[in-house]
Design a protein around this motif. Structure first.
Motif, PDB file in Angstrom:
ATOM      1  N   GLY A   1      -3.722  10.317 -20.809  1.00 41.82           N
ATOM      2  CA  GLY A   1      -3.519  10.155 -19.365  1.00 41.82           C
ATOM      3  C   GLY A   1      -3.912   8.755 -18.915  1.00 41.82           C
ATOM      4  O   GLY A   1      -3.200   8.117 -18.132  1.00 41.82           O
ATOM      5  N   TYR A   2      -5.055   8.287 -19.403  1.00 39.33           N
ATOM      6  CA  TYR A   2      -5.465   6.914 -19.104  1.00 39.33           C
ATOM      7  C   TYR A   2      -4.446   5.915 -19.641  1.00 39.33           C
ATOM      8  O   TYR A   2      -4.102   4.947 -18.975  1.00 39.33           O
ATOM      9  CB  TYR A   2      -6.836   6.602 -19.714  1.00 39.33           C
ATOM     10  CG  TYR A   2      -8.001   7.148 -18.938  1.00 39.33           C
ATOM     11  CD1 TYR A   2      -8.173   6.864 -17.583  1.00 39.33           C
ATOM     12  CD2 TYR A   2      -8.959   7.934 -19.564  1.00 39.33           C
ATOM     13  CE1 TYR A   2      -9.252   7.351 -16.878  1.00 39.33           C
ATOM     14  CE2 TYR A   2     -10.048   8.428 -18.860  1.00 39.33           C
ATOM     15  CZ  TYR A   2     -10.188   8.129 -17.514  1.00 39.33           C
ATOM     16  OH  TYR A   2     -11.251   8.608 -16.820  1.00 39.33           O
ATOM     17  N   LEU A   3      -3.969   6.169 -20.842  1.00 40.43           N
ATOM     18  CA  LEU A   3      -2.998   5.273 -21.462  1.00 40.43           C
ATOM     19  C   LEU A   3      -1.695   5.218 -20.667  1.00 40.43           C
ATOM     20  O   LEU A   3      -1.119   4.142 -20.469  1.00 40.43           O
ATOM     21  CB  LEU A   3      -2.731   5.717 -22.903  1.00 40.43           C
ATOM     22  CG  LEU A   3      -2.054   4.731 -23.830  1.00 40.43           C
ATOM     23  CD1 LEU A   3      -2.869   3.452 -23.952  1.00 40.43           C
ATOM     24  CD2 LEU A   3      -1.859   5.363 -25.195  1.00 40.43           C
ATOM     25  N   ALA A   4      -1.257   6.367 -20.167  1.00 42.34           N
ATOM     26  CA  ALA A   4      -0.021   6.417 -19.378  1.00 42.34           C
ATOM     27  C   ALA A   4      -0.161   5.625 -18.077  1.00 42.34           C
ATOM     28  O   ALA A   4       0.828   5.091 -17.568  1.00 42.34           O
ATOM     29  CB  ALA A   4       0.356   7.861 -19.082  1.00 42.34           C
ATOM     30  N   ARG A   5      -1.399   5.555 -17.551  1.00 42.04           N
ATOM     31  CA  ARG A   5      -1.648   4.788 -16.322  1.00 42.04           C
ATOM     32  C   ARG A   5      -2.044   3.342 -16.625  1.00 42.04           C
ATOM     33  O   ARG A   5      -2.509   2.631 -15.739  1.00 42.04           O
ATOM     34  CB  ARG A   5      -2.735   5.476 -15.500  1.00 42.04           C
ATOM     35  CG  ARG A   5      -2.278   6.809 -14.913  1.00 42.04           C
ATOM     36  CD  ARG A   5      -3.294   7.398 -13.945  1.00 42.04           C
ATOM     37  NE  ARG A   5      -4.593   7.664 -14.562  1.00 42.04           N
ATOM     38  CZ  ARG A   5      -4.946   8.797 -15.150  1.00 42.04           C
ATOM     39  NH1 ARG A   5      -4.085   9.786 -15.212  1.00 42.04           N
ATOM     40  NH2 ARG A   5      -6.147   8.948 -15.665  1.00 42.04           N
ATOM     41  N   HIS A   6      -1.888   2.951 -17.884  1.00 40.70           N
ATOM     42  CA  HIS A   6      -2.199   1.591 -18.342  1.00 40.70           C
ATOM     43  C   HIS A   6      -3.668   1.221 -18.139  1.00 40.70           C
ATOM     44  O   HIS A   6      -3.998   0.062 -17.925  1.00 40.70           O
ATOM     45  CB  HIS A   6      -1.296   0.560 -17.662  1.00 40.70           C
ATOM     46  CG  HIS A   6       0.154   0.821 -17.870  1.00 40.70           C
ATOM     47  ND1 HIS A   6       0.783   0.560 -19.071  1.00 40.70           N
ATOM     48  CD2 HIS A   6       1.101   1.340 -17.050  1.00 40.70           C
ATOM     49  CE1 HIS A   6       2.050   0.903 -18.975  1.00 40.70           C
ATOM     50  NE2 HIS A   6       2.274   1.392 -17.764  1.00 40.70           N
ATOM     51  N   ASN A   7      -4.528   2.225 -18.196  1.00 37.55           N
ATOM     52  CA  ASN A   7      -5.968   2.011 -18.092  1.00 37.55           C
ATOM     53  C   ASN A   7      -6.536   2.006 -19.512  1.00 37.55           C
ATOM     54  O   ASN A   7      -6.994   3.026 -20.027  1.00 37.55           O
ATOM     55  CB  ASN A   7      -6.611   3.110 -17.237  1.00 37.55           C
ATOM     56  CG  ASN A   7      -8.098   2.900 -17.040  1.00 37.55           C
ATOM     57  OD1 ASN A   7      -8.721   2.084 -17.696  1.00 37.55           O
ATOM     58  ND2 ASN A   7      -8.660   3.655 -16.108  1.00 37.55           N
TER      59      ASN A   7
END
Length: 72
Positions: A24-30
């Motif tokens: 989820g973090y990766l999908a939000r570029h975090n």
């Protein structure tokens, strides 16, 4: 002591939840959040697995206790 199916399900569920949070973090570029979630998931998995490995009644737990008793 054997791992019951319920414990195994909870452990795998915790791993999947950790992975879902990380992706989820990766999908939000975090990237920072992703890295932290992956580190927490990895460390927690190692500690839990390691903890169950050295319980008395399991092979490595018994070997460790025998070695500690031999040193005393």
């Amino acid at each position: 002591m054997q791992l019951t199916p319920i414990i195994a399900i909870h452990l795998s569920a915790a791993t999947f939840i950790g992975l879902a949070v990380a992706f989820g973090y990766l999908a939000r570029h975090n990237i920072t959040g992703h890295r932290r979630a992956m580190q927490i998931t990895y460390i927690a998995a190692c500690l839990v697995a390691g903890g169950f490995t050295f319980l008395p009644g399991r092979l490595l737990g018994d070997l460790l206790l025998q070695q500690l008793q031999a040193l005393a």
